[in-house]
Design a protein around this motif. Structure first.
Motif, mmCIF file in Angstrom:
data_model
loop_
_atom_site.group_PDB
_atom_site.id
_atom_site.type_symbol
_atom_site.label_atom_id
_atom_site.label_comp_id
_atom_site.label_asym_id
_atom_site.label_seq_id
_atom_site.Cartn_x
_atom_site.Cartn_y
_atom_site.Cartn_z
ATOM 1 N N VAL A 1 -26.938 6.662 27.720
ATOM 2 C CA VAL A 1 -27.510 5.331 27.501
ATOM 3 C C VAL A 1 -28.645 5.130 28.502
ATOM 4 O O VAL A 1 -28.469 5.386 29.690
ATOM 5 C CB VAL A 1 -26.448 4.230 27.682
ATOM 6 N N PRO A 2 -29.809 4.661 28.065
ATOM 7 C CA PRO A 2 -30.926 4.459 28.989
ATOM 8 C C PRO A 2 -30.548 3.558 30.162
ATOM 9 O O PRO A 2 -29.845 2.546 29.986
ATOM 10 C CB PRO A 2 -32.002 3.805 28.113
ATOM 11 N N GLN B 1 -28.822 -1.644 33.095
ATOM 12 C CA GLN B 1 -29.117 -2.564 34.183
ATOM 13 C C GLN B 1 -29.863 -3.810 33.723
ATOM 14 O O GLN B 1 -30.314 -4.609 34.543
ATOM 15 C CB GLN B 1 -29.937 -1.834 35.257
ATOM 16 N N LYS B 2 -29.970 -4.007 32.421
ATOM 17 C CA LYS B 2 -30.699 -5.165 31.903
ATOM 18 C C LYS B 2 -29.981 -6.461 32.257
ATOM 19 O O LYS B 2 -28.763 -6.580 32.083
ATOM 20 C CB LYS B 2 -30.843 -5.045 30.385
ATOM 21 N N ARG B 3 -30.733 -7.457 32.728
ATOM 22 C CA ARG B 3 -30.150 -8.723 33.165
ATOM 23 C C ARG B 3 -30.065 -9.749 32.044
ATOM 24 O O ARG B 3 -29.307 -10.716 32.145
ATOM 25 C CB ARG B 3 -30.968 -9.301 34.329
ATOM 26 N N SER B 4 -30.826 -9.563 31.000
ATOM 27 C CA SER B 4 -30.803 -10.513 29.889
ATOM 28 C C SER B 4 -29.965 -9.956 28.742
ATOM 29 O O SER B 4 -29.426 -8.847 28.826
ATOM 30 C CB SER B 4 -32.235 -10.789 29.411
ATOM 31 N N ALA B 5 -29.864 -10.730 27.673
ATOM 32 C CA ALA B 5 -29.059 -10.306 26.521
ATOM 33 C C ALA B 5 -29.649 -9.048 25.888
ATOM 34 O O ALA B 5 -30.872 -8.862 25.849
ATOM 35 C CB ALA B 5 -29.006 -11.433 25.496
ATOM 36 N N LEU B 6 -28.765 -8.178 25.391
ATOM 37 C CA LEU B 6 -29.210 -6.949 24.743
ATOM 38 C C LEU B 6 -29.694 -7.236 23.325
ATOM 39 O O LEU B 6 -29.171 -8.116 22.634
ATOM 40 C CB LEU B 6 -28.066 -5.942 24.687
ATOM 41 N N GLU C 1 -30.292 -2.098 21.377
ATOM 42 C CA GLU C 1 -29.736 -1.758 22.688
ATOM 43 C C GLU C 1 -28.211 -1.813 22.653
ATOM 44 O O GLU C 1 -27.532 -0.953 23.230
ATOM 45 C CB GLU C 1 -30.288 -2.714 23.749
ATOM 46 N N TYR C 2 -27.660 -2.833 21.987
ATOM 47 C CA TYR C 2 -26.202 -2.937 21.891
ATOM 48 C C TYR C 2 -25.635 -1.778 21.079
ATOM 49 O O TYR C 2 -24.567 -1.246 21.406
ATOM 50 C CB TYR C 2 -25.814 -4.269 21.260
ATOM 51 N N TYR D 1 -14.966 -1.022 18.531
ATOM 52 C CA TYR D 1 -15.794 0.128 18.170
ATOM 53 C C TYR D 1 -15.290 1.349 18.939
ATOM 54 O O TYR D 1 -14.533 1.201 19.899
ATOM 55 C CB TYR D 1 -17.277 -0.152 18.467
ATOM 56 N N PRO D 2 -15.597 2.574 18.510
ATOM 57 C CA PRO D 2 -16.598 2.947 17.495
ATOM 58 C C PRO D 2 -16.062 3.038 16.060
ATOM 59 O O PRO D 2 -16.842 3.145 15.125
ATOM 60 C CB PRO D 2 -17.058 4.319 17.960
ATOM 61 N N MET D 3 -14.747 2.994 15.847
ATOM 62 C CA MET D 3 -14.212 3.253 14.514
ATOM 63 C C MET D 3 -13.487 2.072 13.897
ATOM 64 O O MET D 3 -13.011 2.150 12.766
ATOM 65 C CB MET D 3 -13.271 4.476 14.561
ATOM 66 N N GLY D 4 -13.354 0.970 14.608
ATOM 67 C CA GLY D 4 -12.694 -0.199 14.065
ATOM 68 C C GLY D 4 -11.211 -0.015 13.819
ATOM 69 O O GLY D 4 -10.649 -0.621 12.901
ATOM 70 N N LEU D 5 -10.555 0.785 14.662
ATOM 71 C CA LEU D 5 -9.105 0.969 14.527
ATOM 72 C C LEU D 5 -8.391 -0.328 14.908
ATOM 73 O O LEU D 5 -8.913 -1.144 15.675
ATOM 74 C CB LEU D 5 -8.631 2.111 15.419
ATOM 75 N N ALA D 6 -7.159 -0.491 14.408
ATOM 76 C CA ALA D 6 -6.399 -1.709 14.685
ATOM 77 C C ALA D 6 -4.959 -1.363 15.026
ATOM 78 O O ALA D 6 -4.417 -0.363 14.551
ATOM 79 C CB ALA D 6 -6.434 -2.651 13.477
#
Length: 273
Positions: free
Chosen positions: A131-132, A137-142, A146-147, A186-191
């Motif tokens: 992940v970059p 280290q981003k301070r604002s919302a992704l 990016e998410y 995530y990544p597979m949505g298991l429950a």
């Protein structure tokens, strides 16, 4: 030698303090008696017959210890590589590993599985190497892109460590530690029970340490408030049994979060992790 070098006034009882040394002496004494008993039958061959297996066993134990040290060095190097990318997560892997061990011990997990989940905790975020740094280290919302990059880190982590043979069951924990009991993870949505046990344990320890640590985008949350949030999300995001086990372990053993600045507003919630 203990007797000759004892301090004046020392009682004979102090000789029993070093139990390990006395047990070692008894063990070697037993080998000596065995050699003496066999000497009349085998002659000079008796020491060889008795001591060769001992030296082979000692060599095997030394090899195992060296292998364990190599495992620890491998895990430590990978953790250091991850945490070098993000100042705010330094020490996170170690704390998640400690939390996972607390939970697994509390529920009575076998010792070999506890050792495996410790490795899983140390390496659960190794996929963030892909992940970059600017995103981590981003301070604002992704942004959505990016998410999405962050959501790929469990699979990237599995790709990085899948060939490390000693991890075994830990691989499932690394891959699925962001799944949710309600299937919205995530990544597979298991429950529910579809999520591997290691992953359900790691999810609790990971989220709790994230809430009680400073991050680039918000401050740490106090431990009591983090516990309340964990209880609130039990059954939706987390396995309730593991939440209860973790809280019981914290109440008994305590939890020391990293040093942090005063929490920023708004306080972090489970949904913001």
């Amino acid at each position: 030698m203990f007797w000759l070098t004892r301090e004046p006034g020392t009682t004979v009882g102090r000789l029993g303090l070093d139990l390990k040394l006395w047990l070692t002496d008894v063990g070697y004494g037993a080998f000596g008696l065995l050699i003496a008993a066999l000497w009349g039958v085998l002659g000079p061959f008796a020491p060889v017959l008795v001591l060769v297996p001992v030296f082979v066993a000692r060599w095997a134990v030394a090899q195992f210890a060296a292998q364990q040290r190599a495992y620890e060095a491998t895990v430590s190097a990978l953790c250091q590589a991850v945490e070098t990318k993000d100042f705010y997560t330094r020490g996170h892997s170690e704390r998640v590993s400690r939390g996972a061990v607390m939970i697994s011990t509390e529920i009575g997990m076998r010792a070999e599985r506890v050792a495996a989940i410790r490795y899983a905790g140390m390496l659960h975020d190794v996929g963030k190497l892909g992940v970059p740094t600017s995103v981590l280290q981003k301070r604002s919302a992704l942004t959505d892109d990016e998410y999405a990059a962050v959501q790929l880190h469990p699979m990237r982590g599995l790709d990085i460590v899948r060939e490390i043979g000693f991890l075994d069951e830990a691989l499932a924990g690394i891959m699925h530690h962001h799944e949710r009991i309600d299937g919205r993870g995530y990544p597979m949505g298991l429950a529910g029970d579809e999520i591997p046990e290691f992953a359900r344990v790691l999810a609790v320890a990971d989220a709790f340490d994230a809430m009680t640590s400073d991050r680039s985008y918000r401050g740490a949350r106090p431990v009591p408030e983090a516990i309340a949030e964990m209880r609130k999300c039990a059954g939706q995001q987390f396995d309730p049994a593991f939440v209860d086990a973790f809280i019981a372990a914290i109440e008994r053993l305590g939890w020391t979060p990293p040093e942090s600045a005063p929490a920023q507003e708004p306080l972090p919630t489970i949904e913001s992790l």
